[in-house]
Design a protein around this motif. Structure first.
Motif, PDB file in Angstrom:
ATOM      1  N   ALA A  25       1.152  -1.192  -0.232  1.00  0.00           N
ATOM      2  CA  ALA A  25       0.055  -0.085  -0.039  1.00  0.00           C
ATOM      3  C   ALA A  25       0.774   1.423  -0.106  1.00  0.00           C
ATOM      4  CB  ALA A  25      -1.038   0.477   1.099  1.00  0.00           C
ATOM      5  N   PHE A  26       1.708   1.414   0.684  1.00  0.00           N
ATOM      6  CA  PHE A  26       2.979   2.972   1.731  1.00  0.00           C
ATOM      7  C   PHE A  26       3.493   2.467   0.125  1.00  0.00           C
ATOM      8  CE2 PHE A  26       1.359   1.022   5.047  1.00  0.00           C
ATOM      9  CZ  PHE A  26       0.628   2.283   5.552  1.00  0.00           C
ATOM     10  N   THR A  27       3.980   1.588  -0.826  1.00  0.00           N
ATOM     11  CA  THR A  27       4.864   1.542  -2.427  1.00  0.00           C
ATOM     12  C   THR A  27       4.576   2.338  -3.323  1.00  0.00           C
ATOM     13  OG1 THR A  27       5.747  -0.275  -1.037  1.00  0.00           O
ATOM     14  CG2 THR A  27       6.261   0.175  -4.203  1.00  0.00           C
ATOM     15  N   LEU A  28       2.709   1.729  -2.974  1.00  0.00           N
ATOM     16  CA  LEU A  28       1.384   2.261  -4.151  1.00  0.00           C
ATOM     17  C   LEU A  28       1.978   3.965  -4.284  1.00  0.00           C
ATOM     18  CD1 LEU A  28      -0.790  -0.099  -4.269  1.00  0.00           C
ATOM     19  CD2 LEU A  28       0.809   0.220  -6.272  1.00  0.00           C
ATOM     20  N   LEU A  29       1.177   4.224  -2.462  1.00  0.00           N
ATOM     21  CA  LEU A  29       1.508   5.867  -2.541  1.00  0.00           C
ATOM     22  C   LEU A  29       2.844   6.768  -2.941  1.00  0.00           C
ATOM     23  CD1 LEU A  29      -0.793   5.660   0.846  1.00  0.00           C
ATOM     24  CD2 LEU A  29      -1.276   7.121  -1.101  1.00  0.00           C
ATOM     25  N   ALA A  30       4.007   5.726  -2.177  1.00  0.00           N
ATOM     26  CA  ALA A  30       4.988   6.401  -2.458  1.00  0.00           C
ATOM     27  C   ALA A  30       5.065   6.431  -4.313  1.00  0.00           C
ATOM     28  CB  ALA A  30       6.332   6.152  -1.918  1.00  0.00           C
ATOM     29  N   MET A  31       4.966   5.640  -4.995  1.00  0.00           N
ATOM     30  CA  MET A  31       5.493   5.994  -6.021  1.00  0.00           C
ATOM     31  C   MET A  31       4.424   6.627  -6.835  1.00  0.00           C
ATOM     32  SD  MET A  31       6.910   2.200  -7.147  1.00  0.00           S
ATOM     33  CE  MET A  31       8.161   3.214  -8.397  1.00  0.00           C
ATOM     34  N   GLY A  32       2.861   6.779  -6.574  1.00  0.00           N
ATOM     35  CA  GLY A  32       1.712   7.573  -6.759  1.00  0.00           C
ATOM     36  C   GLY A  32       2.311   8.327  -6.652  1.00  0.00           C
ATOM     37  N   VAL A  33       3.132   9.403  -5.394  1.00  0.00           N
ATOM     38  CA  VAL A  33       2.733  10.656  -4.822  1.00  0.00           C
ATOM     39  C   VAL A  33       4.398  11.241  -5.884  1.00  0.00           C
ATOM     40  CG1 VAL A  33       3.244  12.545  -3.586  1.00  0.00           C
ATOM     41  CG2 VAL A  33       1.558  10.586  -3.393  1.00  0.00           C
ATOM     42  N   GLY A  34       5.393  10.055  -5.623  1.00  0.00           N
ATOM     43  CA  GLY A  34       6.670  10.642  -5.911  1.00  0.00           C
ATOM     44  C   GLY A  34       6.193  10.882  -8.285  1.00  0.00           C
ATOM     45  N   PHE A  35       5.983  10.081  -8.776  1.00  0.00           N
ATOM     46  CA  PHE A  35       5.989   9.929 -10.064  1.00  0.00           C
ATOM     47  C   PHE A  35       4.860  11.039 -10.646  1.00  0.00           C
ATOM     48  CE2 PHE A  35       8.938   6.825 -10.077  1.00  0.00           C
ATOM     49  CZ  PHE A  35       9.749   6.544 -11.103  1.00  0.00           C
TER      50      PHE A  35
END
Length: 453
Positions: A25-35
């Motif tokens: 979940a937090f990998t998705l959030l981090a990558m979604g926000v970063g990219f």
């Protein structure tokens, strides 16, 4: 790099980070926000402009959308029902009574374990809970009866995964929210495939034991109680739980209640059963509420992260690249289905069903109209295929759940060996459903009318 190339890089990085063990979940959030910050970047003229980026608005909107989604309300209610039933001391009585009722069949203990898994999975939908509980309950019983350890382990692991297919399934609620399909039609479509898979498991057990009786010896006559006692045990264990499940499922399929309303009735019914079995305590209620909140939070944050990730991935052109690549291959509909299911099957080796469903299935959904594939038929193929994510080494989670409770009683390799035949049965079920689509589509068309895109 062009935006589509960045999108593909984003997807590859996500897979790599998941394989390294980062929280989904937090990998998705981090990558979604970063990219997403890169995708929506419009320049910075002052310090205040650093946070003036549409990705933060998108994240906020996705979080709000998940929390107000009526379909997802059913998830915590079904989870609560399952956790209460698990703690109501019903399952041990159910397993024993089914074993006695099936005493004259080859592999009666294994058949009882599969039937108990199917019933409990239907009431719970929590694969880890079913495999763990049945590992503590059924495996020692099969060991005392001199069953082959690998054979016994395969039965428990395969039976425990039925909950993600047989309604009322939490996985189907998640799929309905992702694909924007009717959960009622999905439930109706899953009834016969789920029963078919459970039936094929039982047929395999009976045939295997008839061919090799040494792996599952018959029960001794002195261990069999009077027939009257067997019927009484079935009456107090099998009937109440089955009636609860039928009422919940029947109210959904009959159009009398939405999945959320039926789940609320199921949660109340679980509490009533716990009271009747004199197993409802404040401690057990607290445990059930805590586990429900924990699992629900995980699912909701998975949705927030996946929708943010998918929105950015699509904005950068990732979905278009994959769709154009697939369409350019000039595939026939059956070739598209085979390719999609092969990809999902391979993804089942390293990933769990939630990651596959939330991240990768949406890539194929926009292509269904192009190839003229019924979305409910595709959903059932995916649901069957996702069984393999629990049964396929090296990341067969059902095997690890069982190993976790049995510890040194069995080696992981022995569990994997016992799983292999059931993996083949899942693939056979997919072939049968492809050849006879009515297995999935007849009941929803009969109850709700023929599907019109």
């Amino acid at each position: 790099m062009t935006d589509p190339q960045v999108a593909i890089l984003m997807l590859c990085l996500f897979i790599g980070l998941v394989l390294l063990g980062f929280p989904i979940a937090f990998t998705l959030l981090a990558m979604g926000v970063g990219f997403g910050y890169y995708a929506y970047y419009s320049g910075v003229d002052s310090v205040a402009d650093v946070f003036n980026n549409n990705i933060f608005y998108l994240l906020n909107q996705n979080t709000y959308s998940v929390m107000e989604n009526d379909t997802l309300v059913a998830i915590p209610l079904f989870l609560f029902m399952g956790y209460v039933v698990e703690r109501a001391n019903i399952i041990d009585k159910l397993f024993y009574s089914l074993y006695m009722a099936a005493r004259n069949l080859p592999g009666s203990l294994a058949i009882a374990a599969l039937l108990t898994c199917a019933v409990f999975s239907t009431a719970s939908g929590i694969v880890g809970a079913v495999v763990t509980l049945m590992g503590l309950l059924a495996f020692p019983a099969m060991q005392r009866a001199d069953y082959n350890k690998s054979f016994a382990a395969g039965v428990i692991c395969a039976g425990g995964t039925l909950g993600i297919l047989i309604p009322p399934s939490i996985m189907l609620i998640v799929y309905a929210a992702i694909a924007e399909l009717s959960p009622l039609r999905l439930y109706a479509a899953a009834v016969f495939p789920g029963l078919m898979l459970a039936g094929l498991y039982i047929v395999y057990v009976m045939v295997r034991v008839m061919l090799n009786p040494s792996i599952a010896p018959k029960p001794r006559q002195e261990d069999i109680p009077p027939v009257r006692q067997i019927y009484f045990e079935l009456l107090i264990s099998f009937v109440p739980l089955t009636v609860l499940i039928m009422l919940v499922l029947g109210s959904i399929l009959g159009g009398l209640a939405t999945p959320a309303e039926a789940a609320a009735m199921g949660a109340l019914g679980g509490l009533v059963l716990a009271v009747l079995y004199r197993s409802l305590t404040w401690q057990k209620v607290k445990e059930s509420v805590f586990l429900t909140a924990k699992a629900t939070a995980m699912v909701c944050w998975l949705f927030v992260g996946s929708w943010t990730f998918a929105s950015v991935f699509s904005y950068l052109g990732g979905h278009d690249v994959i769709e154009h690549w697939v369409v350019s291959m000039n595939l026939e509909p059956w070739q598209f289905l085979v390719m999609a299911q092969l990809i999902i099957f391979v993804l089942g080796w390293p990933l769990e069903w939630s990651e596959i469903l939330i991240i990768f299935v949406p890539i194929f959904l926009p292509m269904l109209d192009t190839f003229g594939v019924n979305p409910y038929f595709f959903a059932m193929l995916v649901a069957l295929n996702l069984q393999t994510s629990f049964l396929t080494p090296p990341m067969a989670m059902s095997a690890y759940y069982l190993k976790g409770v049995l510890k040194k009683q069995i080696e992981l390799v022995e569990i994997f060996k016992g799983l292999m035949p059931y993996l083949g049965i899942v693939l056979l079920s997919m072939v049968l459903m492809y050849q006879f689509p009515g297995i999935a589509l007849w009941l929803p068309d009969y109850l709700f009318g023929e599907y019109v895109p």
